[in-house]
Design an enzyme around this catalytic site. Structure first.
Site, PDB file in Angstrom:
ATOM      1  N   ASP A  58      -2.913  16.995  15.804  1.00 15.10           N
ATOM      2  CA  ASP A  58      -3.605  16.630  14.416  1.00 15.10           C
ATOM      3  C   ASP A  58      -2.375  17.704  13.881  1.00 15.10           C
ATOM      4  O   ASP A  58      -2.810  19.304  14.607  1.00 15.10           O
ATOM      5  CB  ASP A  58      -4.755  16.542  14.292  1.00 15.10           C
ATOM      6  N   LEU A  80       6.864  13.343  10.213  1.00 11.29           N
ATOM      7  CA  LEU A  80       6.290  11.679   9.188  1.00 11.29           C
ATOM      8  C   LEU A  80       4.221  11.588   8.809  1.00 11.29           C
ATOM      9  O   LEU A  80       4.373  10.630   8.396  1.00 11.29           O
ATOM     10  CB  LEU A  80       6.978  10.822   9.874  1.00 11.29           C
ATOM     11  N   THR A 125       9.217  12.370  -0.669  1.00 14.34           N
ATOM     12  CA  THR A 125       8.938  11.135  -1.608  1.00 14.34           C
ATOM     13  C   THR A 125       9.368  10.811  -2.500  1.00 14.34           C
ATOM     14  O   THR A 125       9.789  11.906  -3.567  1.00 14.34           O
ATOM     15  CB  THR A 125       8.063  10.673  -0.916  1.00 14.34           C
ATOM     16  N   GLU A 127       8.108   9.842  -5.131  1.00 13.69           N
ATOM     17  CA  GLU A 127       6.722  10.023  -5.393  1.00 13.69           C
ATOM     18  C   GLU A 127       6.429  11.231  -6.144  1.00 13.69           C
ATOM     19  O   GLU A 127       5.933  11.043  -7.612  1.00 13.69           O
ATOM     20  CB  GLU A 127       5.574   9.958  -5.024  1.00 13.69           C
ATOM     21  N   TYR A 149      -1.096  12.942  -3.666  1.00 14.36           N
ATOM     22  CA  TYR A 149      -0.301  12.938  -3.307  1.00 14.36           C
ATOM     23  C   TYR A 149       1.238  12.993  -3.272  1.00 14.36           C
ATOM     24  O   TYR A 149       1.291  14.107  -2.802  1.00 14.36           O
ATOM     25  CB  TYR A 149      -0.467  11.596  -3.165  1.00 14.36           C
ATOM     26  N   LYS A 153       2.855  16.568  -1.840  1.00 11.78           N
ATOM     27  CA  LYS A 153       4.498  15.851  -1.428  1.00 11.78           C
ATOM     28  C   LYS A 153       5.306  17.351  -1.525  1.00 11.78           C
ATOM     29  O   LYS A 153       5.973  17.529  -1.279  1.00 11.78           O
ATOM     30  CB  LYS A 153       4.575  15.383  -1.406  1.00 11.78           C
ATOM     31  N   ARG A 184       4.665  -2.852   7.532  1.00 11.56           N
ATOM     32  CA  ARG A 184       4.129  -1.476   6.625  1.00 11.56           C
ATOM     33  C   ARG A 184       2.900  -1.865   5.926  1.00 11.56           C
ATOM     34  O   ARG A 184       2.324  -3.205   6.837  1.00 11.56           O
ATOM     35  CB  ARG A 184       4.750  -2.399   4.805  1.00 11.56           C
TER      36      ARG A 184
HETATM   37  P1  NAP Z   1       2.024   5.158   7.650  1.00 14.05           P
HETATM   38  O1  NAP Z   1       2.300   4.380   7.991  1.00 14.05           O
HETATM   39  O2  NAP Z   1       1.260   5.422   6.409  1.00 14.05           O
HETATM   40  O3  NAP Z   1       1.779   6.660   8.716  1.00 14.05           O
HETATM   41  C1  NAP Z   1       0.965   8.033   8.715  1.00 14.05           C
HETATM   42  C2  NAP Z   1       1.783   7.824   9.541  1.00 14.05           C
HETATM   43  O4  NAP Z   1       0.888   9.659   9.646  1.00 14.05           O
HETATM   44  C3  NAP Z   1       0.126   7.347  10.731  1.00 14.05           C
HETATM   45  O5  NAP Z   1       0.604   7.226  11.988  1.00 14.05           O
HETATM   46  C4  NAP Z   1      -1.004   8.347  10.702  1.00 14.05           C
HETATM   47  O6  NAP Z   1      -1.304   8.237  12.088  1.00 14.05           O
HETATM   48  C5  NAP Z   1      -0.615   9.932  10.963  1.00 14.05           C
HETATM   49  N1  NAP Z   1      -1.535  10.770  10.192  1.00 14.05           N
HETATM   50  C6  NAP Z   1      -2.043  11.111   9.206  1.00 14.05           C
HETATM   51  N2  NAP Z   1      -2.371  11.929   9.198  1.00 14.05           N
HETATM   52  C7  NAP Z   1      -2.455  12.345  10.459  1.00 14.05           C
HETATM   53  C8  NAP Z   1      -2.467  13.747  10.512  1.00 14.05           C
HETATM   54  N3  NAP Z   1      -4.073  14.632   9.963  1.00 14.05           N
HETATM   55  N4  NAP Z   1      -2.543  14.110  12.215  1.00 14.05           N
HETATM   56  C9  NAP Z   1      -1.411  13.729  12.922  1.00 14.05           C
HETATM   57  N5  NAP Z   1      -0.988  12.167  12.049  1.00 14.05           N
HETATM   58  C10 NAP Z   1      -1.788  12.094  11.255  1.00 14.05           C
HETATM   59  O7  NAP Z   1       3.125   5.988   6.274  1.00 14.05           O
HETATM   60  P2  NAP Z   1       5.388   5.933   6.851  1.00 14.05           P
HETATM   61  O8  NAP Z   1       5.243   4.465   5.331  1.00 14.05           O
HETATM   62  O9  NAP Z   1       5.633   5.178   8.231  1.00 14.05           O
HETATM   63  O10 NAP Z   1       5.147   6.804   5.620  1.00 14.05           O
HETATM   64  C11 NAP Z   1       6.019   8.404   7.256  1.00 14.05           C
HETATM   65  C12 NAP Z   1       6.110   9.244   6.191  1.00 14.05           C
HETATM   66  O11 NAP Z   1       7.275   9.584   5.221  1.00 14.05           O
HETATM   67  C13 NAP Z   1       4.887  10.037   5.217  1.00 14.05           C
HETATM   68  O12 NAP Z   1       5.033  11.409   5.211  1.00 14.05           O
HETATM   69  C14 NAP Z   1       5.418   9.309   3.894  1.00 14.05           C
HETATM   70  O13 NAP Z   1       4.577   9.785   2.866  1.00 14.05           O
HETATM   71  C15 NAP Z   1       6.296   9.393   3.445  1.00 14.05           C
HETATM   72  N6  NAP Z   1       6.886   8.507   2.567  1.00 14.05           N
HETATM   73  C16 NAP Z   1       7.062   7.185   3.198  1.00 14.05           C
HETATM   74  C17 NAP Z   1       7.643   6.407   1.951  1.00 14.05           C
HETATM   75  C18 NAP Z   1       7.525   4.794   1.921  1.00 14.05           C
HETATM   76  O14 NAP Z   1       8.028   3.778   1.125  1.00 14.05           O
HETATM   77  N7  NAP Z   1       7.360   4.439   3.109  1.00 14.05           N
HETATM   78  C19 NAP Z   1       8.550   6.585   1.281  1.00 14.05           C
HETATM   79  C20 NAP Z   1       8.947   7.913   0.864  1.00 14.05           C
HETATM   80  C21 NAP Z   1       8.189   9.019   2.000  1.00 14.05           C
HETATM   81  P3  NAP Z   1      -2.601   7.567  13.122  1.00 14.05           P
HETATM   82  O15 NAP Z   1      -2.756   6.049  12.869  1.00 14.05           O
HETATM   83  O16 NAP Z   1      -3.870   8.533  13.172  1.00 14.05           O
HETATM   84  O17 NAP Z   1      -3.072   7.385  11.465  1.00 14.05           O
HETATM   85  O1  F7E Z   2       1.859   1.147  -4.554  1.00 15.64           O
HETATM   86  C1  F7E Z   2       1.537  -1.317  -8.039  1.00 15.64           C
HETATM   87  C2  F7E Z   2       0.536   0.187  -7.828  1.00 15.64           C
HETATM   88  O2  F7E Z   2       0.808   1.663  -3.262  1.00 15.64           O
HETATM   89  C3  F7E Z   2       3.694   0.421  -5.797  1.00 15.64           C
HETATM   90  C4  F7E Z   2       3.792   5.137  -0.661  1.00 15.64           C
HETATM   91  O3  F7E Z   2       4.921   4.475   0.770  1.00 15.64           O
HETATM   92  O4  F7E Z   2       5.963   4.743  -1.697  1.00 15.64           O
HETATM   93  C5  F7E Z   2       4.645   4.104  -1.954  1.00 15.64           C
HETATM   94  O5  F7E Z   2       3.589   4.519  -2.796  1.00 15.64           O
HETATM   95  C6  F7E Z   2       3.462  -0.253  -7.198  1.00 15.64           C
HETATM   96  C7  F7E Z   2       2.330   1.199  -8.012  1.00 15.64           C
HETATM   97  O6  F7E Z   2       3.392   1.997  -3.162  1.00 15.64           O
HETATM   98  C8  F7E Z   2      -1.595  -2.903  -6.255  1.00 15.64           C
HETATM   99  O7  F7E Z   2       0.241   1.011  -9.329  1.00 15.64           O
HETATM  100  C9  F7E Z   2      -0.454  -3.208  -8.514  1.00 15.64           C
HETATM  101  O8  F7E Z   2       2.925   1.111  -8.749  1.00 15.64           O
HETATM  102  O9  F7E Z   2       3.193  -0.456  -2.468  1.00 15.64           O
HETATM  103  P1  F7E Z   2       2.468   1.124  -2.975  1.00 15.64           P
HETATM  104  P2  F7E Z   2       3.795   3.054  -3.773  1.00 15.64           P
HETATM  105  O10 F7E Z   2       2.753   4.131  -4.591  1.00 15.64           O
HETATM  106  O11 F7E Z   2       5.077   3.367  -4.078  1.00 15.64           O
HETATM  107  C10 F7E Z   2       5.912   5.936  -1.968  1.00 15.64           C
HETATM  108  C11 F7E Z   2       7.612   6.571  -2.423  1.00 15.64           C
HETATM  109  C12 F7E Z   2       5.557   6.991  -1.257  1.00 15.64           C
HETATM  110  O12 F7E Z   2       6.094   7.893  -0.850  1.00 15.64           O
HETATM  111  C13 F7E Z   2       4.355   6.330  -0.851  1.00 15.64           C
HETATM  112  O13 F7E Z   2       3.539   6.727   0.496  1.00 15.64           O
HETATM  113  O14 F7E Z   2       2.587  -0.971  -7.206  1.00 15.64           O
HETATM  114  N1  F7E Z   2       0.219  -1.744  -7.569  1.00 15.64           N
HETATM  115  N2  F7E Z   2      -1.747  -3.593  -7.659  1.00 15.64           N
HETATM  116  C14 F7E Z   2      -0.296  -2.085  -5.900  1.00 15.64           C
HETATM  117  N3  F7E Z   2      -0.071  -1.268  -4.897  1.00 15.64           N
HETATM  118  C15 F7E Z   2      -1.441  -1.113  -4.139  1.00 15.64           C
HETATM  119  N4  F7E Z   2      -0.883  -0.038  -2.972  1.00 15.64           N
HETATM  120  N5  F7E Z   2      -2.012  -2.365  -4.218  1.00 15.64           N
HETATM  121  C16 F7E Z   2      -2.186  -2.852  -5.276  1.00 15.64           C
HETATM  122  O15 F7E Z   2      -2.913  -3.913  -5.228  1.00 15.64           O
END
Ligand code: NAP
Ligand code: F7E
Length: 338
Positions: A58, A80, A125, A127, A149, A153, A184
């Protein structure tokens, strides 16, 4: 000899795509998995799972991170792991800070003391830009995080910069804008929409889709293309940070329309004002309702990447368009549910 890479978050969307990519390139891949990680992880293909070495640990547990570094002394380390859901970070701010900030500290400390040759990638990110000032956000744009978050980050981003500058560690951030796809999680808005639209198409639901803020604008790309950028960042001669995104921004409302369009349903918006607006299908059924439960205490209104540095230095450019991304996700969900 093949290169060795550690991936934390390997059971997540990006971790599974990155594992696919590195295995294809001949890497030995070690995935840090938690005891509570789903087994076998739903978003990882079984074939992939069998090819990855699992190390139980972890990121919030420094002993497990240090043991991993001692045993493998990896060439590359992709962090990640995260509590990655922005909405949840308001409900579990401590847990989010532990994983998304202290977890990164554990890894950087470990690399400094145990395996200083290891190249480190931090999943930063868009964000972090939060309340944006620039129309397009680049590596030099102002940061203004808007959630626990994003704050965690951003702290992790600066920690990565500091370990690079202070200890000469090859440590980089990819500042990735939203990227999506069939792997996703269903609690992110894109997958929540495509999953619902697929159920609607297959007659599995008649309930309206409940959504929060429909006005947010996001720069949505295709996840498999984004993990390629992560790898390229660690292949550079010098450690640097990169913005990765498509440069196009669409609203949640646009995403809903595109998802229904993929099953040949036209959406008609109704309601008193922009925030309250729900939607009906062309045959009059209510298909979307705005639900206050999904609003956040603070919102990031608009994100749009200026990824010109990535194009110039990494030769990285996305190819999957917004409408194609939505189609891929809807088609996948229909197939999965059929
Ligand atoms: P995700 O699907 O939510 O996956 C998160 C991963 O982190 C899972 O494998 C989870 O494992 C693991 N994890 C959580 N807590 C942990 C801990 N304490 N120790 C070890 N592993 C842990 O996220 P993702 O969309 O693939 O994103 C990957 C990374 O990129 C994240 O850091 C996210 O914040 C960042 N990011 C994502 C996006 C996006 O749009 N997807 C954009 C910018 C940045 P478990 O199966 O054990 O829960
Ligand atoms: O929300 C709106 C919500 O949760 C996108 C993560 O991968 O990308 C992701 O973060 C937008 C927001 O992603 C719902 O308010 C409306 O404005 O899909 P999301 P996120 O917050 O942009 C960034 C880059 C990361 O780094 C993060 O790890 O959609 N929204 N209605 C909703 N969002 C959710 N989840 N659910 C709703 O029902």
């Amino acid at each position: 000899m093949s290169k060795t890479a550690v991936i934390t978050g390997i059971t997540g969307q990006d971790g599974s795509h990155l594992a696919d990519l590195l295995l294809e390139k001949g890497y030995t891949v070690i995935g840090l998995t938690r005891r509570t990680s789903t087994e076998p992880p739903s978003r990882m293909r079984k074939h992939l799972w069998d090819k990855v070495i699992q190390f139980s640990g972890d990121v919030t547990d420094s002993y497990s991170v240090e043991s991993l570094l001692k045993q493998y002394q990896p060439d590359e380390f992709y962090n990640l792991a995260a509590q990655s859901h922005v909405g949840t970070s308001w409900k579990q701010p401590e847990e989010t800070t532990k994983v998304d900030y202290l977890g990164v500290l554990n890894i950087l400390k470990g690399i400094q003391l145990i395996s200083p040759h290891t190249k480190f990638y931090q999943a930063s990110t868009s964000e972090m830009f939060g309340k944006v000032k620039d129309e397009y956000q680049s590596e030099t744009s102002r940061f203004y995080p808007r959630s626990p978050y994003a704050v965690a980050k951003l702290a992790a981003y600066w920690l990565t910069v500091n370990y690079r500058e202070s200890y000469d560690i090859f440590a980089c951030s990819g500042i990735l804008f939203n990227h999506e796809g069939p792997r996703r999680g269903r609690d992110f808005v894109t997958r929540k929409i495509t999953d619902h639209v697929a159920k609607y198409k297959l007659g599995l639901t008649k309930d309206p889709l409940q959504l929060g803020n429909l006005n947010s604008m996001r720069d949505w790309g295709y996840a498999p293309e984004f993990v390629e950028a992560m790898w390229r960042i660690l292949q550079q001669d010098t450690p640097q940070d990169f913005v990765i995104g498509t440069g196009e921004s669409h609203s949640v409302r646009d995403f809903v329309e595109a998802a229904y369009k993929a099953i040949d349903v036209d959406v008609e918006w109704s309601g008193e004002n922009e925030t309250e607006k729900g939607a009906r299908s062309d045959n009059g059924e209510i298909i979307v309702e705005v639900n206050k439960d999904f609003f956040r205490p603070a919102e990031v209104e608009l994100l749009r990447a200026d990824a010109s540095k990535a194009k110039e230095v990494l030769g990285w450019e996305p190819t999957v368009t917004f409408s194609r991304l939505v189609e891929i996700m809807v088609e996948n969900d229909i197939e999965e549910l059929s």
